[in-house]
Design an enzyme around this catalytic site. Structure first.
Site, PDB file in Angstrom:
ATOM      1  N   GLY A 154       0.814  -1.215   0.000  1.00 41.62           N
ATOM      2  CA  GLY A 154       0.000   0.000   0.000  1.00 41.62           C
ATOM      3  C   GLY A 154       0.841   1.256   0.000  1.00 41.62           C
TER       4      GLY A 154
ATOM      5  NE  ARG B 135       0.178  35.028 -16.544  1.00 39.41           N
ATOM      6  CZ  ARG B 135      -0.842  35.864 -16.484  1.00 39.41           C
ATOM      7  NH1 ARG B 135      -1.723  35.913 -17.480  1.00 39.41           N
ATOM      8  NH2 ARG B 135      -0.997  36.645 -15.440  1.00 39.41           N
TER       9      ARG B 135
ATOM     10  CD  GLU C  13      -2.176   2.581   2.656  1.00 33.51           C
ATOM     11  OE1 GLU C  13      -2.409   2.067   3.759  1.00 33.51           O
ATOM     12  OE2 GLU C  13      -2.660   2.160   1.601  1.00 33.51           O
TER      13      GLU C  13
END
Length: 378
Positions: A239, A265, A361
């Site tokens: 996990g 940008r 986890e």
């Protein structure tokens, strides 16, 4: 990143296509409406993502942990919330496949593999989080049954799952008194709390799971009494790798979006990317993700091989990857300026979703404890 095989490249491409078609375009809507997309999870199951590292004889995919981290990175590029739930579901399937007897495996693995049935993992309690060995939920043996009482906290999929792997105390204090027991949905005395109102992970339900004199057959015990904590820790190794991969995937998506933004940008008389500080930040974002990805690959290989240092490496990789992923997303927001703070750009959702990765986890502070103690034990 370590070189991946041709089979792994094909696997990644399949998952990438699924994520683009099924997750990416709807992730913001699911987040906005707190919608748990059961139909999409069923499709993931059809593609072999419901029991990734379970044996093929009962419908599992028989993949390695090294395969799995590639899958979870791709899923999380599109939606880290759903990717993270699929990780939790796979942990449940693996526990039953790895520790269950033939009867348990035959009953649950086929439908977990297709995700027709979902699974939830019940370890954390209101008073026992990182100190999981202090859990107080009890399972008392009465004849051929266990009677379970207690409350589990922050359970993903609660109320939607068909099976709950419950860590409960069958013996004395400490980790050796904990066992793992299968509790099917619909069992008398099993109920759920209200939906938690969370910072992120809106697209998967999180509730308390409440056990009030819940009776299940003693045959629902996974492995033997007293093995529950070891089962939990072994499940958490994988996990931790998966949640690290989810963090890297979301961070990679944020980096790619930011590169396009700073190229287009205009600021200070030219593209924003002409500012050296911006270029340096992009380089640091890329470096942190690649560093984390490489350590994650190393840890996955160790877990696959059963190396002696697998626990240490999984803890290292989880901490490094979740910290890197969150930092990259936060940096992406900064480089977008005010636009990064707007929902339509999607970065604030990634930040909300990834924040919990540094807690679940095993909190990242606990990962440091694991690594530090491993040094002292040599």
């Amino acid at each position: 990143m370590y070189a991946i095989s041709e089979d792994q490249k094909a696997l990644v491409e399949m998952v990438r296509q699924f994520a683009a078609d099924e997750l990416a375009l709807r992730a913001a809507e699911w987040d906005e409406n707190s919608h748990f997309p059961l139909e999409v999870l069923a499709h993931a199951g059809e593609l072999g993502m419901g029991a990734m590292y379970c044996s093929e004889e009962l419908g599992g995919s028989g993949l390695s942990r090294s395969d799995a981290v590639l899958i979870f990175e791709e899923l999380a590029k599109a939606d880290p919330t759903i990717a993270s739930y699929i990780s939790i579901h796979n942990m449940v399937a693996w526990m039953i496949d790895h520790y269950g007897n033939d009867t348990q495996r035959q009953e649950w693995i086929p439908k977990l593999a297709t995700m027709e049935h979902l699974g939830s993992y019940c370890l954390t309690e209101p008073g026992a989080g990182s100190d999981a060995a202090a859990l107080s939920t009890t399972a008392v043996r009465e004849g051929d049954e266990y009677v379970i009482n207690g409350t589990k906290q922050f359970i993903s999929g609660a109320g939607s799952s068909a099976i709950y792997v419950v860590m409960a105390r069958t013996g004395g204090k400490g980790s050796h008194g904990i066992s793992a027991i299968l509790v099917p949905d619909g069992t008398k005395g099993l109920s759920f709390g209200l939906l938690e109102k969370k910072m992120g992970w809106h697209a998967q339900p999180t509730r308390q799971v409440i056990f009030e004199d819940v009776r299940v057959p003693a045959a629902n015990l996974l492995a033997t009494e007293g093995e529950g904590f070891a089962i939990a820790l072994n499940g958490l190794n994988g996990g931790r790798l998966n949640i690290g991969a989810c963090s890297i995937g979301a961070g990679q998506a944020a980096l790619e979006q930011t590169v396009e933004h700073v190229k287009s940008r205009q600021a200070f008389g030219g593209p924003l990317v002409d500012q050296q500080s911006v270029l340096f930040t992009l380089a640091e974002m890329d470096t942190q993700l690649e560093t984390a990805r490489t350590l994650l690959s190393r840890a996955a290989a160790a877990l696959d091989a059963g190396d002696d240092d697998k626990i240490r490496l999984c803890a290292m990789a989880k901490r490094v990857a979740t910290e890197a992923g969150y930092w990259v997303v936060d940096s992406a927001i900064q480089l977008h300026g005010g636009y990064g703070y707007l929902r339509e750009y999607g970065l604030e959702r990634l930040a909300r979703d990834l924040r919990v990765h540094r807690i679940l986890e095993g909190a990242n502070e606990v990962m440091l404890l694991i690594v530090g103690r491993s040094l002292l034990s040599k």
